[in-house]
Write a protein that holds these residues in place. Structure first.
Motif, short mmCIF file in Angstrom:
data_model
loop_
_atom_site.label_atom_id
_atom_site.label_comp_id
_atom_site.label_asym_id
_atom_site.label_seq_id
_atom_site.Cartn_x
_atom_site.Cartn_y
_atom_site.Cartn_z
N SER A 1 -3.65 7.38 -3.00
CA SER A 1 -3.64 6.14 -2.22
C SER A 1 -3.80 4.95 -3.16
CB SER A 1 -4.80 6.15 -1.21
OG SER A 1 -4.90 4.90 -0.55
N ASP B 1 -3.98 0.54 -2.54
CA ASP B 1 -3.97 -0.48 -1.49
C ASP B 1 -4.46 -1.81 -2.07
OD1 ASP B 1 -3.72 -1.55 1.06
OD2 ASP B 1 -5.76 -1.01 1.65
N SER C 1 0.83 -1.20 0.00
CA SER C 1 0.00 0.00 0.00
C SER C 1 0.87 1.26 0.00
CB SER C 1 -0.94 0.03 1.21
OG SER C 1 -0.21 0.18 2.41
N ASP D 1 0.03 5.46 0.85
CA ASP D 1 -0.98 6.42 1.26
C ASP D 1 -0.33 7.76 1.58
OD1 ASP D 1 -3.64 4.88 1.55
OD2 ASP D 1 -2.23 3.61 2.66
N TRP E 1 4.53 10.14 2.27
CA TRP E 1 3.87 8.93 1.80
C TRP E 1 4.14 7.83 2.83
CZ3 TRP E 1 0.60 9.05 -2.15
CH2 TRP E 1 0.76 10.02 -3.14
#
Length: 207
Positions: free
Chosen positions: A174, A176, A96, A98, A105
């Protein structure tokens, strides 16, 4: 005599009606002259209300734009670059990426040691820091999740590229991996749109 009659009629209209009316005044040469009055204050008030609504709409639009601007990485380091930088520090598979509120980040990497590593990448200069590591990944569910991530034909960088190809003017904030049901990447854009990128085919669809 005519002038007195008109004045009397006009006075009665003001006292009884209290609203908009049209009066016909007779001049000395008996030529009619039409004048309008009343309801001016109401009309002006309506215009003032409209202007207030317009100002509120403009302010709301500006606030929404400011929120989108804050969501986009200010320093120029993109989500894909953050993922690559994290892998340079901790080789493995990105799980992931984000964007947080502090200009970093947050990247999770499934390392070659079969552990999950947490890293931060500065949006301004790409500086990478390791912030944590999961030392307890022996659960069978975790093992299944890790296998699904490693078996995905589309990695995080490719998922980001697919999302941006479908939305060239967007910025990814983002990405994920989600193996709940069908394996896919959940990609969020700077304007809060959410996309699904198939982990097998890289096909992009709206959430």
């Amino acid at each position: 005599m005519k002038r007195k009659l008109v004045i009397a009629t006009l006075t009665a209209a003001v006292l009884v009606g209290g609203g908009a009316y049209t009066a016909v005044a007779v001049s000395g040469d008996d030529a009619p002259r039409t004048t309008s009055t009343g309801a001016v204050a109401d009309e002006d008030g309506g215009r003032d209300d409209d202007r207030g609504d317009d100002r509120d709409d403009a302010r709301d639009e500006r606030d929404d734009r400011d929120d989108r601007d804050r969501a986009a990485p200010a320093g120029g380091v993109t989500a894909a670059q953050a993922a690559a930088a994290a892998l340079g520090k901790t080789p493995g598979t990105v799980e992931s990426v984000d964007l947080d509120d502090d200009g970093h980040w947050e990247v999770e990497v499934l390392g070659r040691d079969d552990r999950e590593h947490e890293l931060t990448v500065d949006t301004s200069d790409g500086t990478v820091r390791v912030t944590g590591k999961d030392d307890d990944s022996d659960d069978s569910d975790d093992a299944g999740d890790r296998k699904a991530l490693r078996d995905a034909r589309t990695d995080a960088g490719e998922a980001i590229a697919a999302a941006l190809k479908a939305h060239p003017d967007a910025q990814v904030t983002s990405v994920d991996f989600d193996d709940d049901g069908s394996d896919h990447w959940e990609v969020e854009l700077h304007d809060d749109r959410e996309l699904h990128v198939d982990a097998r085919t890289a096909a992009v669809s709206a959430d």
